[in-house]
Design an enzyme around this catalytic site. Structure first.
Site, PDB file in Angstrom:
ATOM      1  N   CYS A 170       7.521   1.416   4.594  1.00 34.19           N
ATOM      2  CA  CYS A 170       6.457   0.619   3.704  1.00 34.19           C
ATOM      3  C   CYS A 170       6.274   1.854   2.508  1.00 34.19           C
ATOM      4  O   CYS A 170       5.885   1.295   1.484  1.00 34.19           O
ATOM      5  CB  CYS A 170       5.174   0.495   4.492  1.00 34.19           C
ATOM      6  SG  CYS A 170       4.602   1.900   5.459  1.00 34.19           S
TER       7      CYS A 170
ATOM      8  N   HIS B 100      -0.582   0.754  -0.133  1.00 37.03           N
ATOM      9  CA  HIS B 100       0.029   2.043  -0.530  1.00 37.03           C
ATOM     10  C   HIS B 100      -0.153   2.261  -1.772  1.00 37.03           C
ATOM     11  O   HIS B 100       0.806   1.646  -2.677  1.00 37.03           O
ATOM     12  CB  HIS B 100       1.271   2.317   0.328  1.00 37.03           C
ATOM     13  CG  HIS B 100       1.344   2.206   1.739  1.00 37.03           C
ATOM     14  ND1 HIS B 100       0.073   2.472   2.305  1.00 37.03           N
ATOM     15  CD2 HIS B 100       2.315   2.470   2.526  1.00 37.03           C
ATOM     16  CE1 HIS B 100       0.295   2.769   3.599  1.00 37.03           C
ATOM     17  NE2 HIS B 100       1.825   2.676   3.882  1.00 37.03           N
TER      18      HIS B 100
END
Length: 363
Positions: A158, A251
């Protein structure tokens, strides 16, 4: 409409498994027909097995609440009831490697969110907009496994989603050095603030194994198939720090780039806006219409404003400017459990279906 493919979710009770189930509700091609988890959950209804641990913003789909959870270790029994599986199992790396190959050998394609097979040379690790041609290595993997339709395919970590697509859009300018710092949400650890109260008002400057993944995995994505395996690219050189921050989803990456060729800022922005891949050309159900969005405002992208862009499947970029040491710097943002985890795997499965690698078992 053609009959939907029957999907099993391995590790369906955890956060990523839950995200798979939420994303696949009303999917036009795939139907969750089976959920498998650890022996302690097996035999319970899905609602009982999850208990109070449902972590999605949307309610648990009614279609899965009374589904009886199966034992993930009963490979043949699970495989007999599905066309393919998504894997989000919580085991050791060696256990994950074995069980995913066991499913593949039972002629059940596995699309995995796990890291165990990311460096298996004949397992494709794919961001569908970047390296869809890597799925062709499946033909060599099937020869090794002795399978006709079974295989393992994976999506990458990710942490790289907020900058690897950006660098891909700029490849013609030949990036040679990249410095990235990622500020990673707690859901990346499968947690909420209720689970992890010590993260409130805190940062932790260490995420085990994350920096190595962030530095190496983009090179494998930019690699090529040679002699039946994926050979990673040699450049650009990437160095990374990964920090856990008190954010639930999203993120963020602060990135510095040095190029061999020297593009203008306007050229770089236009490359981002123009960047499309195979999912956009094929019109895959989960594909964002605009993969990378450039935001002009100084204070963007922000998690609170931008993380759900294109249903969490798009990439946000802002603050592109010249740097005094490197050529340019920018900030990227991606949704870590959608684009970075379950959503990225669903898009991989859609690509595999479009390419003919995933079919119904009666076909």
């Amino acid at each position: 409409m053609a009959e939907k493919l029957k999907v099993g979710i391995l590790g369906g009770t955890g956060m990523v498994g839950q995200r798979f189930i939420a994303l696949l509700e009303n999917h036009p091609w795939f139907q969750v027909s089976l959920i498998a988890a650890s022996p302690r959950s097996a035999g319970k209804t899905y609602e009982e097995a999850v208990g109070g641990r449902w972590k999605m913003d949307t309610p648990m789909p009614e279609t899965v609440k009374n589904m009886v959870v199966m034992n993930v270790n009963e490979v043949e029994k699970v495989s007999a009831q599905v066309d393919f599986v998504f894997s989000a199992v919580d085991m050791t790396k060696d256990e994950i490697k074995k069980i995913e190959e066991d499913y593949a050998k039972a002629e059940t394609p596995v699309v995995s969110n796990n890291s165990a097979h990311r460096w298996t040379p004949d397992v494709p690790m794919v961001v569908p907009e970047i390296n869809p041609e890597h799925m062709n290595v499946i033909d060599f993997q099937r020869k090794r496994l002795g399978t006709k339709r079974g295989f393992v395919a994976v999506k990458p970590n990710c942490s790289i989603q907020s900058y690897a697509p950006v660098l891909t859009a700029w490849m013609e300018y030949e990036p040679v050095e990249v410095v990235a710092t990622t500020y990673q949400a707690i859901s990346g650890a499968g947690k909420t603030f209720q689970d992890w109260p010590e993260m409130v008002g805190n940062i932790i400057p260490y995420i085990g194994g994350e920096e190595e993944k962030s530095e190496k995995e983009p090179l494998r994505i930019w690699g090529e198939i040679r002699d039946g395996v994926i050979v990673p690219a040699q450049s650009p050189v990437i160095t990374c720090q990964c920090i856990r921050v008190p954010v639930l989803n999203g993120h963020t990456a602060a990135v510095f780039v040095k190029f061999r060729k020297k593009p203008a800022k306007e050229e770089l922005i236009q490359k981002l806006r123009d960047f499309k891949g195979e999912p956009q050309r094929l019109g895959l159900p989960s594909a964002p219409a605009q993969f990378i969005r450039y935001l002009e405002e100084d204070a963007r992208p922000q998690v609170a404003l931008d993380v759900d862009y294109e249903n969490g499947m798009g990439i946000n970029v802002g603050r592109l400017r010249q740097d005094t040491v490197y050529d340019y710097k920018f900030v990227g943002l991606s949704h870590n459990t959608v684009r970075g985890a379950a959503g990225g795997a669903v898009l991989c499965a859609e690509l595999l279906k479009a390419q003919g690698y995933i079919t119904g078992k009666t076909v």
